[in-house]
Design an enzyme around this catalytic site. Structure first.
Site, PDB file in Angstrom:
ATOM      1  N   CYS B 154      -0.278 -14.693  -4.578  1.00 12.45           N
ATOM      2  CA  CYS B 154      -1.211 -14.705  -3.448  1.00 12.45           C
ATOM      3  C   CYS B 154      -1.333 -16.125  -2.877  1.00 12.45           C
ATOM      4  O   CYS B 154      -0.321 -16.752  -2.585  1.00 12.45           O
ATOM      5  CB  CYS B 154      -2.554 -14.125  -3.907  1.00 12.45           C
ATOM      6  SG  CYS B 154      -3.693 -13.766  -2.565  1.00 12.45           S
ATOM      7  N   ASP B 309       0.317  -3.349   0.410  1.00 11.73           N
ATOM      8  CA  ASP B 309      -0.590  -4.489   0.304  1.00 11.73           C
ATOM      9  C   ASP B 309      -1.418  -4.632   1.581  1.00 11.73           C
ATOM     10  O   ASP B 309      -0.877  -4.906   2.650  1.00 11.73           O
ATOM     11  CB  ASP B 309       0.235  -5.757   0.051  1.00 11.73           C
ATOM     12  CG  ASP B 309      -0.611  -6.906  -0.461  1.00 11.73           C
ATOM     13  OD1 ASP B 309      -1.831  -6.913  -0.189  1.00 11.73           O
ATOM     14  OD2 ASP B 309      -0.065  -7.800  -1.116  1.00 11.73           O
ATOM     15  N   HIS B 338      -1.755  -4.712  -3.485  1.00 12.87           N
ATOM     16  CA  HIS B 338      -1.812  -6.144  -3.785  1.00 12.87           C
ATOM     17  C   HIS B 338      -2.060  -6.393  -5.276  1.00 12.87           C
ATOM     18  O   HIS B 338      -1.392  -7.213  -5.900  1.00 12.87           O
ATOM     19  CB  HIS B 338      -2.932  -6.782  -2.958  1.00 12.87           C
ATOM     20  CG  HIS B 338      -2.970  -8.279  -3.046  1.00 12.87           C
ATOM     21  ND1 HIS B 338      -2.040  -9.077  -2.443  1.00 12.87           N
ATOM     22  CD2 HIS B 338      -3.823  -9.112  -3.687  1.00 12.87           C
ATOM     23  CE1 HIS B 338      -2.325 -10.341  -2.686  1.00 12.87           C
ATOM     24  NE2 HIS B 338      -3.393 -10.393  -3.448  1.00 12.87           N
TER      25      HIS B 338
END
Lengths: 156, 363
Positions: B154, B309, B338
């Site tokens: 991320c 995601d 995600h």
């Protein structure tokens, strides 16, 4: 079920009506999709899932809309203005009692950080000078690597 | 041919079904104390670890294992600043870290710690050129390796990419996992909310100091409100009697609610320069006195994205492979969300073993 087509002239333009028509059509068709034998067991689940899917889709549409973005901006602006006034009030109240407020600790932090920057820059310059002196003594080229931006931590 | 009542109107509940539902409800309610007990004893973190280095609030964790080292290059996992890093080692069977540890990689995880009000002035330079650089140097000196493997998840992936561009000489292989690098797609929901015309990040930081954890958590939940605020609890109710489900559910809830603030200046710079102005992919992002030029990344690159995601859609990550100077680059767009990319059963069964293979081949 087909997706709602915003360009379809026959469709209603009211967002709630669109949501409701779409939702009801999805929910009513959901139990009939698979074989009849599975219908009783799965009908509720599929109807519920269709409801959630339709709801999620329309939530997403709403969260992207100009209306929501406008509300988001206005509510954030109001919340920030309120918080700022609260901060200023607290600062004044603390100062009136001769106590330090957050703005004072912030000032100290800013001073400390600029002091740290100056010290590190000075150490870097000294380090380069030492490297240059060492290389002139040993004949090797000076290490071009620059110094650390922050001090080393503690190995455990 | 006669048509029975439930076949004719399948959405109507028959008396038998009503009784069955009532019995099911009673069974679930009877199981509620058990569920509360599971919630109390839930533990996160599957692999034993020890802090081997500390700097200010950050800790460098090294995973302890009996597995013989099989690879010479260590792996550093870099997580985002917005949550805790143990999502990558949540529970047995749902641990990215355990795949690497069990395959004989010397694995480290970077825990950034929780910033306090005093950390509000820490910016991108402090995090990338200061903290991350110190941690990379620490791993290099401990393992006596000139170059290390880095896995960034991320926002941690974006920071890893920045670091790899600034210090290519220290990175052997770079793995990005749902890492945003290109914010040119303005249709993405978070991009709409953080657009400069809507979101005044300067003002927010001026007033709050750090980015409040509640604001971040609320925003992430609001991206998929039906799923996160409604549907999840229906699933919980339906699986109230499944102890394995409950353990996973509470472990995940522990992580989801374990939010931390982000240092104000770092958040401001990331939102402004990356999300709003999209400088990273354009090669215009400045960290300290240096420009981050992704073309300087020449090491092998593996870019992992998740098809579902909603936080970092693949289109935010995939342009990275075209922006780097590497010739050995690969992307995997895996069917997951995600978080599912890290804790999903399918990802743990299929994706991570192949990622370990990829890394082992390039050791």
């Amino acid at each position: 079920m087909g997706q709602y087509d915003a360009n379809d002239s026959g469709a209603t333009s009211d967002p709630f009506s669109r949501f409701w028509v779409d939702l009801m059509s999805k929910m009513s068709s959901a139990p009939f999709a698979p074989s009849a034998s599975q219908m009783q067991d799965d009908a509720m689940k599929r109807t519920r899932q269709a409801f959630f899917d339709a709801w999620a889709q329309h939530c997403d549409e709403f969260l992207r809309s100009d209306a929501f973005l406008d509300v988001l901006k206005k509510s954030m602006d109001s919340a920030l203005a309120f918080k700022q006034e609260l901060n200023e009030f607290m600062t004044k109240a603390l100062h009136d009692q001769q106590m330090p407020a957050r703005s004072d600790t912030d000032s100290i932090l800013v001073v400390l950080r600029s002091m740290e920057d100056r010290v590190l820059e000075r150490i870097d310059r000294l380090s380069h000078r030492v490297d240059a002196l060492e290389s002139s003594v040993s004949g090797a080229s000076p290490d071009a690597a620059s110094g650390k931006r922050r001090p080393k931590g503690v190995p455990q | 041919m006669s048509v029975t009542f439930p076949q004719f109107m399948p959405w109507m509940t028959t008396p038998d079904q009503m009784q069955e539902h009532w019995m099911g409800f009673s069974r679930k309610m009877a199981h509620l104390p058990k569920a509360m007990e599971v919630a109390r004893r839930v533990r996160v973190g599957a692999t034993p670890s020890a802090a081997v280095y500390r700097l200010d609030k950050l800790r460098l964790l090294r995973y302890v294992t009996d597995v013989e080292p099989q690879h010479s290059t260590p792996l550093l996992v870099v997580f985002a600043l917005v949550n805790r890093p143990y999502i990558l080692d949540l529970r047995p069977g749902k641990s990215v870290v355990s795949h690497f540890v069990n395959r004989g990689f010397d694995t480290y995880n970077l825990d950034w710690g929780v910033p306090s009000d005093g950390d509000r002035f820490l910016g991108m330079e402090d995090y990338v050129e200061g903290y991350l650089d110190s941690v990379v140097d620490q791993v290099r000196s401990r393992t006596e390796c000139d170059k290390i493997n880095v896995l960034g998840y991320c926002m941690g992936g974006s920071m890893s990419a920045m670091y790899a561009a600034l210090h290519p000489e220290k990175i052997k292989n770079l793995i990005l996992m749902a890492a945003p690098v290109d914010w040119s797609n303005r249709e993405y929901l978070l991009a709409k909310w953080t657009d400069a015309s809507v979101f005044d990040v300067d003002k927010l930081m001026q007033v709050y100091g750090n980015a409040p954890a509640e604001l971040l958590q609320g925003s992430f939940q609001l991206l998929k409100p039906v799923s996160t605020l409604v549907e999840k609890y229906f699933t919980f109710y339906e699986n109230l009697e499944d102890e394995k489900f409950l353990e996973d559910f509470f472990a995940m809830e522990t992580w989801l609610n374990d939010n931390i603030p982000v240092a104000g200046e770092m958040f401001r710079q990331f939102v402004k320069y990356c999300m709003q102005q999209n400088l990273l992919i354009q090669g215009k992002l400045r960290i300290g006195e240096r420009i981050v030029d992704l073309r300087k990344i020449v090491c092998p690159v593996l870019n992992l994205t998740a098809t579902q995601d909603h936080l970092v859609p693949p289109e935010l990550s995939l342009p990275f492979n075209d922006a780097v100077g590497s010739t050995d680059r690969k992307s995997i767009n895996f069917p997951a969300g995600h978080i599912g990319l890290a804790v999903g059963t399918k990802a743990n069964r299929e994706l991570w073993p192949s990622v370990c293979d990829w890394l082992a081949e390039r050791d």
